[in-house]
Design an enzyme around this catalytic site. Structure first.
Site, mmCIF file in Angstrom:
data_model
loop_
_atom_site.group_PDB
_atom_site.id
_atom_site.type_symbol
_atom_site.label_atom_id
_atom_site.label_comp_id
_atom_site.label_asym_id
_atom_site.label_seq_id
_atom_site.Cartn_x
_atom_site.Cartn_y
_atom_site.Cartn_z
ATOM 1 N N ASP A 49 0.807 -1.221 0.000
ATOM 2 C CA ASP A 49 0.000 0.000 0.000
ATOM 3 C C ASP A 49 0.842 1.274 0.000
ATOM 4 O OD1 ASP A 49 -2.634 -1.157 -0.034
ATOM 5 O OD2 ASP A 49 -2.257 -1.813 2.017
ATOM 6 N N ASP A 60 -0.347 -2.456 -4.697
ATOM 7 C CA ASP A 60 -0.835 -1.090 -4.520
ATOM 8 C C ASP A 60 0.331 -0.097 -4.481
ATOM 9 O OD1 ASP A 60 -3.313 -2.199 -4.587
ATOM 10 O OD2 ASP A 60 -3.859 -1.708 -2.530
ATOM 11 N N HIS A 110 1.021 3.333 -2.587
ATOM 12 C CA HIS A 110 0.143 4.293 -3.268
ATOM 13 C C HIS A 110 0.869 5.571 -3.683
ATOM 14 C CE1 HIS A 110 -3.611 2.117 -3.038
ATOM 15 N NE2 HIS A 110 -3.368 1.845 -1.762
ATOM 16 N N ASN A 137 -4.724 -4.618 -6.395
ATOM 17 C CA ASN A 137 -5.852 -4.235 -7.251
ATOM 18 C C ASN A 137 -5.606 -2.915 -7.980
ATOM 19 O OD1 ASN A 137 -6.178 -2.943 -4.643
ATOM 20 N ND2 ASN A 137 -8.233 -2.366 -5.288
ATOM 21 N N HIS A 138 -4.683 -2.081 -7.511
ATOM 22 C CA HIS A 138 -4.403 -0.817 -8.193
ATOM 23 C C HIS A 138 -3.463 -0.997 -9.379
ATOM 24 C CE1 HIS A 138 -6.469 2.193 -5.684
ATOM 25 N NE2 HIS A 138 -6.431 1.209 -4.804
#
Length: 105
Positions: free
Chosen positions: A4, A34, A6, A66-67
């Site tokens: 994550d 992610d 991001h 999923n990103h």
């Protein structure tokens, strides 16, 4: 285990500073997806991690979150980041092709 990010490059660099940068004999890293979207440095994170994967394939392992799909990354900002930095949907498509080769987290 890292996940994550991001697009937050300072977070990744802090992790490396505190735990050691990837090397042939150092800390092992499992990146659980992610990498992109939301933050401003998804391109740099993806590029840096893929370069480390090429240099030290036994030390760094990257999974797809999923990103790292074309639909989600277009919706949540990675495509816009690529367009701002490179003005190229082709470059975005190449990132998506690479992401599609990663194992799913």
């Amino acid at each position: 285990i890292v996940g994550d990010l991001h697009g937050q490059l300072p977070d990744l660099l802090t992790i490396f500073l505190e735990n050691g940068f990837p090397s042939g004999q150092g800390t092992q890293y499992l990146i659980n997806g992610d990498l992109v979207d939301r933050g401003p440095h998804g391109v740099e994170i993806a590029t840096l991690l893929l370069a480390y994967k090429l240099l030290y394939p036994e030390t760094i392992h990257i999974n797809r979150g999923n990103h790292e799909t074309s639909t989600i990354s277009a919706q949540y900002g990675f495509m816009s980041e690529v367009m701002q930095k490179y003005n190229s949907t082709h470059i975005f498509g190449l990132f998506c092709q690479v992401f599609n080769q990663l194992p799913v987290c």
